[in-house]
Write a protein that holds these residues in place. Structure first.
Motif, PDB file in Angstrom:
ATOM      1  N   ILE A 111      45.834  45.166  41.014  1.00  0.00           N
ATOM      2  CA  ILE A 111      45.913  44.386  42.259  1.00  0.00           C
ATOM      3  C   ILE A 111      45.847  45.328  43.463  1.00  0.00           C
ATOM      4  O   ILE A 111      45.129  45.061  44.441  1.00  0.00           O
ATOM      5  CB  ILE A 111      47.217  43.564  42.305  1.00  0.00           C
TER       6      ILE A 111
ATOM      7  N   SER B 248      42.918  45.508  46.452  1.00  0.00           N
ATOM      8  CA  SER B 248      43.229  45.441  47.882  1.00  0.00           C
ATOM      9  C   SER B 248      42.656  46.645  48.624  1.00  0.00           C
ATOM     10  O   SER B 248      42.035  46.504  49.683  1.00  0.00           O
ATOM     11  CB  SER B 248      44.747  45.376  48.068  1.00  0.00           C
TER      12      SER B 248
ATOM     13  N   THR C  57      44.736  35.091  34.259  1.00  0.00           N
ATOM     14  CA  THR C  57      45.517  35.029  35.502  1.00  0.00           C
ATOM     15  C   THR C  57      44.938  34.007  36.473  1.00  0.00           C
ATOM     16  O   THR C  57      43.722  33.789  36.515  1.00  0.00           O
ATOM     17  CB  THR C  57      45.549  36.398  36.210  1.00  0.00           C
TER      18      THR C  57
ATOM     19  N   LEU D 170      44.642  34.493  39.571  1.00  0.00           N
ATOM     20  CA  LEU D 170      43.813  35.271  40.484  1.00  0.00           C
ATOM     21  C   LEU D 170      42.372  35.345  39.987  1.00  0.00           C
ATOM     22  O   LEU D 170      41.418  35.254  40.773  1.00  0.00           O
ATOM     23  CB  LEU D 170      44.389  36.683  40.653  1.00  0.00           C
TER      24      LEU D 170
ATOM     25  N   ILE E 203      40.480  32.333  40.987  1.00  0.00           N
ATOM     26  CA  ILE E 203      40.125  32.365  42.415  1.00  0.00           C
ATOM     27  C   ILE E 203      38.952  33.307  42.643  1.00  0.00           C
ATOM     28  O   ILE E 203      38.017  32.992  43.393  1.00  0.00           O
ATOM     29  CB  ILE E 203      41.347  32.788  43.263  1.00  0.00           C
TER      30      ILE E 203
ATOM     31  N   ALA F 282      35.232  33.865  44.937  1.00  0.00           N
ATOM     32  CA  ALA F 282      35.708  34.707  46.039  1.00  0.00           C
ATOM     33  C   ALA F 282      34.782  34.701  47.252  1.00  0.00           C
ATOM     34  O   ALA F 282      35.230  34.894  48.376  1.00  0.00           O
ATOM     35  CB  ALA F 282      35.919  36.144  45.557  1.00  0.00           C
TER      36      ALA F 282
ATOM     37  N   PHE G 153      35.726  32.738  50.406  1.00  0.00           N
ATOM     38  CA  PHE G 153      36.930  33.073  51.161  1.00  0.00           C
ATOM     39  C   PHE G 153      36.663  34.221  52.138  1.00  0.00           C
ATOM     40  O   PHE G 153      35.835  35.090  51.873  1.00  0.00           O
ATOM     41  CB  PHE G 153      38.069  33.485  50.221  1.00  0.00           C
TER      42      PHE G 153
ATOM     43  N   THR H  63      41.751  36.279  53.928  1.00  0.00           N
ATOM     44  CA  THR H  63      42.338  35.377  52.927  1.00  0.00           C
ATOM     45  C   THR H  63      42.463  36.092  51.586  1.00  0.00           C
ATOM     46  O   THR H  63      43.491  36.001  50.917  1.00  0.00           O
ATOM     47  CB  THR H  63      41.487  34.099  52.771  1.00  0.00           C
ATOM     48  N   LEU H  64      41.414  36.809  51.187  1.00  0.00           N
ATOM     49  CA  LEU H  64      41.475  37.545  49.923  1.00  0.00           C
ATOM     50  C   LEU H  64      42.569  38.597  49.951  1.00  0.00           C
ATOM     51  O   LEU H  64      43.309  38.741  48.969  1.00  0.00           O
ATOM     52  CB  LEU H  64      40.119  38.189  49.622  1.00  0.00           C
TER      53      LEU H  64
ATOM     54  N   SER I 172      45.284  38.532  51.570  1.00  0.00           N
ATOM     55  CA  SER I 172      46.605  37.884  51.507  1.00  0.00           C
ATOM     56  C   SER I 172      46.968  37.509  50.066  1.00  0.00           C
ATOM     57  O   SER I 172      48.137  37.366  49.748  1.00  0.00           O
ATOM     58  CB  SER I 172      46.633  36.648  52.413  1.00  0.00           C
ATOM     59  N   LEU I 173      45.961  37.374  49.196  1.00  0.00           N
ATOM     60  CA  LEU I 173      46.249  37.056  47.800  1.00  0.00           C
ATOM     61  C   LEU I 173      46.797  38.256  47.042  1.00  0.00           C
ATOM     62  O   LEU I 173      47.467  38.110  46.030  1.00  0.00           O
ATOM     63  CB  LEU I 173      44.965  36.589  47.100  1.00  0.00           C
ATOM     64  N   PHE I 174      46.443  39.448  47.515  1.00  0.00           N
ATOM     65  CA  PHE I 174      46.876  40.656  46.837  1.00  0.00           C
ATOM     66  C   PHE I 174      48.189  41.119  47.402  1.00  0.00           C
ATOM     67  O   PHE I 174      48.837  41.950  47.039  1.00  0.00           O
ATOM     68  CB  PHE I 174      45.804  41.759  46.972  1.00  0.00           C
TER      69      PHE I 174
END
Length: 183
Positions: free
Chosen positions: A120, A124, A162, A164, A167, A171, A174, A178-179, A181-183
């Motif tokens: 993760i 990021s 997962t 994630l 999503i 991707a 997005f 936004t991406l 913020s998911l990490f």
């Protein structure tokens, strides 16, 4: 597990050092490709295999593969996914396809363990690096417009399971913020 960027091992003990090293490796690799384009070593017509071209020359170790499952094993991770163009994240904001005036299009696939903290964190960091990608290479007179997309692929069965991963299949729809913020 072991971590690699284009077959080059990363330090696994220190996450900050690993992020810095992966950023450095990625920038070196990017600059190498851009130099090859500038020297006309990579064109639309040749070579027949860009991958084979990159695996020739000094300092290249053909037997080090980024998907090895261990340092002394001869087994490789078999990536199996159903990701399509909706998973591509273009460096141009809100783009779902390459820009029309692109002279060259690059797609970068990053295989990660999406079920681990290090996977993760790498994702990021990679998004942040890609956010700085230039829209063209070369000087103003000889600029080559490029379009770059990337996507994250699951490297393990646990990663596929997962939320994630589900999503990341879409991707491209997005924004980068936004991406992140998911990490």
């Amino acid at each position: 597990g072991m971590s690699f960027v284009n077959g080059r091992p990363l330090p696994t003990e220190d996450e900050e050092q690993s992020r810095e090293k992966s950023g450095t490796i990625f920038m070196e690799e990017r600059n190498h490709i851009f130099q090859m384009i500038g020297k006309q070593e990579l064109t639309d017509a040749s070579p027949k295999s860009v991958y084979a071209k990159l695996l020739t020359g000094g300092g290249v170790f053909k037997r080090v593969h980024p998907l090895l499952t261990g340092s002394n094993q001869k087994k490789y991770i078999r990536l199996s996914h159903d990701f399509d163009t909706r998973s591509l994240i273009f460096t141009e904001p809100k783009a779902l396809v390459p820009k029309e005036d692109a002279d060259a299009v690059f797609v970068i696939e990053v295989a990660l363990e999406l079920d681990t903290d290090s996977g993760i964190e790498f994702a990021s960091s990679f998004i942040s690096i890609m956010n700085e990608f230039p829209a063209s290479i070369g000087d103003d007179q000889n600029a080559v417009n490029i379009s770059v997309a990337y996507r994250f692929l699951p490297s393990t069965k646990a990663s596929v399971a997962t939320p994630l991963c589900q999503i990341l299949r879409h991707a491209g729809y997005f924004s980068v913020s936004t991406l992140l913020s998911l990490f």
